[in-house]
Structures are given as structure tokens and as C-alpha cells.
Design an enzyme around this catalytic site. Structure first.
Site, PDB file in Angstrom:
ATOM      1  N   HIS A 263       0.782  -1.255   0.000  1.00 32.91           N
ATOM      2  CA  HIS A 263       0.000   0.000   0.000  1.00 32.91           C
ATOM      3  C   HIS A 263       0.813   1.304   0.000  1.00 32.91           C
ATOM      4  O   HIS A 263       0.729   2.104  -0.924  1.00 32.91           O
ATOM      5  CB  HIS A 263      -0.920   0.029   1.221  1.00 32.91           C
ATOM      6  CG  HIS A 263      -1.702  -1.206   1.437  1.00 32.91           C
ATOM      7  ND1 HIS A 263      -2.824  -1.518   0.714  1.00 32.91           N
ATOM      8  CD2 HIS A 263      -1.524  -2.247   2.308  1.00 32.91           C
ATOM      9  CE1 HIS A 263      -3.327  -2.672   1.123  1.00 32.91           C
ATOM     10  NE2 HIS A 263      -2.556  -3.131   2.090  1.00 32.91           N
TER      11      HIS A 263
HETATM   12  C1  BDR Z   1      -2.727   0.652   5.455  1.00 31.52           C
HETATM   13  O1  BDR Z   1      -2.896   0.104   6.755  1.00 31.52           O
HETATM   14  C2  BDR Z   1      -1.648  -0.213   7.328  1.00 31.52           C
HETATM   15  O2  BDR Z   1      -1.700  -1.439   7.981  1.00 31.52           O
HETATM   16  C3  BDR Z   1      -0.649  -0.172   6.197  1.00 31.52           C
HETATM   17  O3  BDR Z   1       0.618   0.243   6.663  1.00 31.52           O
HETATM   18  C4  BDR Z   1      -1.227   0.820   5.233  1.00 31.52           C
HETATM   19  O4  BDR Z   1      -0.855   2.135   5.566  1.00 31.52           O
HETATM   20  C5  BDR Z   1      -3.421  -0.255   4.461  1.00 31.52           C
HETATM   21  O5  BDR Z   1      -4.772  -0.348   4.777  1.00 31.52           O
END
Ligand code: BDR
Ligand code: CA
Length: 334
Positions: A263
Site C-alpha cells: 500500500h
Molecule cells: C494501510 O494500513 C496499514 O496497515 C498499512 O501500513 C497501510 O498504511 C493499508 O490499509
């Protein structure tokens, strides 16, 4: 004469190409986190385009002491210890704190050994740093990459709303619409972890770009892509492969995907190469009411409600282009 003309043409062309590369003065607000660390390595390996002024940390994937340590580890691994790391909020504005140890492990960094980095935290608080830096900055000159819950920026805006003068753009990893959520059928972690903060940032009227699950779930690891990174045979490549091999397992199993999303690294890729992504300006509303839609981003993609278009919502991305960029930049690190 013909030769001279070609030389002049080529020089003009390269001058034009050089001008196209936009250098961002950048603050990265983050909760490392596996994908946050990959994002930090990608950013810190790209000094031509990104002038990273500071990293500010927030509680999110794990508690603040661990996200702050992991941010400093990423900085150490990138050989960029001159970039200050400021610790910020240890809990969300209103809601009970939640963490994502199920995804990121107890240390917030799966698949690799962690240690206490040599260089410590910067003196002072992340929220004060944001207020001071943004209020003194040239008008609309600083970009913010927000890779975790938006608590630090919300606190800064509450204390000093005038800091928006220094902000060029905020690029957020957060939200979900077409893809569905990862914390509930409709809510994504970063928004769900502090929806009240996200609402304050949304209401601030700054230029906002969202990189939601809609796009990050299209940019997936594969055996080939991770092999390409491992093949760099440097420390950074080994670390990223170690982290990602472990991190993607849960998402692959849960969603039945052939690979896993990275992400937060998409936010940095968007700043480096926006041409890899497409989206459009739409109206977004965040739900912070208790109930089953808590933390939902209502993204009015079809402009049904004819409301103010307050967010550039990124929907698609070039997955191979992303992994080529990540691999090329990691090859610059030790
Ligand atoms: C987001 O949630 C976190 O766990 C990850 O680092 C990312 O920023 C994805 O949903
Ligand atoms: Ca994150």
C-alpha cells in the site's frame, strides 16, 4: 550545419526533460509498518525528486515507540541518518486505539530482525514540528505523504489552522470504495484507526490525493517481481524481500489474491511517477458514526450527489511500472 542543429536540438530536449522532474519538499508521516518501511526506502533512495525534510511518526500498525524505532531503522538502512525523525501522537483523537500486529507482527516489521538504531529521535514533537515548518514555509511549497492514521496532521490543524498556507498537497494512503475495506466490509485501516482525524484533514481545504485500496489491491507482488528485487543482491533488496515475503501472506490468504499489496509505497511512487496512476477529482465523505459503516470513505465516483469535489481519488495503477521503479530505486542503496 546539420550536425550543429542536431546537437542544439538534443541539448534543448535534455534541458526540457530535466525541467519536467519536479522536486518535492516532502514530510513523510508514517506508522511503520512493513509497507511503510518499503515506502521510506523508496523515498530515501530518490533524492533527485524528493527532498525529505523529516519523517514524523504516529501510532498505528503498532505502538508509537515501535513505529518510531522502525522509521529510524528504515532511515539507517537507506544510509540517510541526516533526515530527522519526530515522534507524534501515541493515540487517536477520539476512538480507542487499534493496532495491526496481525499483519505487521509484534515488532511492526515482519520477516527481518530488528535492532535499536544508532541514531536517536529528533528533539521535539511531530505536531510542533509540523506547525513550525508549515507556518514558516513558502506558500504552498511542502508536500505531505501520509502513510498512517492522520492524527498528527489533525492535531496540527486544530492548533494552527493557518498552516495550510505552507501545504502544496497531501497524498494519503487510505480509504476504500470499489475494492471494499480491510477492517470491515467498507473501512480501510488508516481511516478506521482515526476517522475523526481524517475528517479534520478533509475539511481543511488543502489539495488532497487519496491512494485507496481500490488501487493498492491492483499493484500486487509476484514471485517474479520479488525475485527481481532479491536479484539486486544488496542489503536493501534482501530486507524488502524478507519483509514482503512475510507481509503479503495474510492478504493473499484472506482475499485469495495471487500476490499482496504494498500500500504505502504507492504514495511515494505516485510522487515520483504520477503517470503510473489514474484517477479523478470526486467528492469524499468520511463516516465516523458508531456502527457498521464506521471509518467508511463514501467516494462519489459518479458525482451522484453533486457535492464539492474535494479529493483526487486514484483508482488504477501500472503494477509492473511500480515494481520496476521500486527495483531501480532500491538498486541505488547499499
Ligand atoms: C494501510 O494500513 C496499514 O496497515 C498499512 O501500513 C497501510 O498504511 C493499508 O490499509
Ligand atoms: Ca502505514
Amino acid at each position: 550545419m546539420h550536425q550543429l542543429r542536431s546537437v542544439i536540438f538534443v541539448s534543448l530536449l535534455s534541458a526540457a526533460v530535466v525541467q519536467i522532474v519536479e522536486r518535492h519538499d516532502l514530510i513523510i508521516d508514517t506508522d511503520p509498518g512493513a509497507d511503510d518501511v518499503v515506502a521510506l526506502l523508496l523515498a530515501l533512495a530518490s533524492p533527485d525528486e524528493l527532498n525529505v525534510l523529516a519523517i514524523t511518526t504516529v501510532a498505528g500498525n503498532v505502538r508509537l515507540d515501535k513505529t518510531s524505532r522502525n522509521a529510524r531503522l528504515a532511515r539507517e538502512w537507506a544510509g540517510r541518518e541526516e533526515v530527522p525523525v519526530y515522534a507524534g501522537a501515541s493515540k487517536p483523537l477520539v476512538r480507542t486505539p487499534i493496532y495491526a500486529e496481525n499483519m505487521h507482527g509484534k515488532e511492526g516489521l515482519p520477516g527481518v530482525a530488528v535492532h535499536e538504531p544508532k541514531v536517536g529521535m529528533a528533539k521535539g514533537n511531530a505536531v510542533d514540528y509540523l506547525i513550525e515548518t508549515l507556518s514558516k514555509a513558502a506558500p504552498h511549497s511542502i508536500t505531505l505523504a501520509m502513510l498512517g492514521p492522520q492524527t498528527n496532521m489533525a492535531l496540527a490543524l486544530m492548533q494552527a489552522p493557518e498552516i495550510t498556507q505552507g501545504i502544496k498537497e497531501i497524498v494519503v494512503m487510505g480509504g476504500a470504495h470499489f475494492n471494499g475495506g480491510n477492517m470491515s466490509p467498507v473501512a480501510e485501516f488508516n481511516i478506521y484507526a482515526d476517522p475523526h482525524a481524517a475528517q479534520i484533514v478533509l475539511a481543511s481545504d488543502v489539495k488532497l490525493t487519496y491512494i485507496p485500496l481500490d488501487v493498492t489491491h491492483k499493484i500486487l507482488t509476484s514471485e517474479q517481481r520479488l525475485k527481481q528485487i532479491a536479484g539486486l543482491n544488496n542489503q536493501a533488496g534482501m530486507l524488502v524481500c524478507g519483509i514482503l515475503n512475510e507481509y503479503v501472506k495474510a492478504d493473499m490468504a484472506h482475499y485469495g489474491l495471487p500476490g499482496g499489496p504494498v500500500h504505502d509505497a504507492s504514495v511515494i511512487a505516485y510522487l515520483l511517477k504520477p503517470e503510473l496512476f489514474t484517477g479523478k477529482q470526486i467528492n469524499v465523505v468520511i463516516d465516523s458514526r458508531e456502527g457498521i459503516t464506521f471509518g467508511q470513505t463514501l467516494a462519489d465516483w459518479y458525482d451522484t450527489l453533486k457535492q464539492d469535489k474535494n479529493v483526487f481519488w486514484v483508482k488504477n495503477g501500472d503494477a509492473q511500472g511500480f515494481f520496476n521503479l521500486l527495483t531501480a530505486r532500491l538498486s541505488r542503496l547499499k
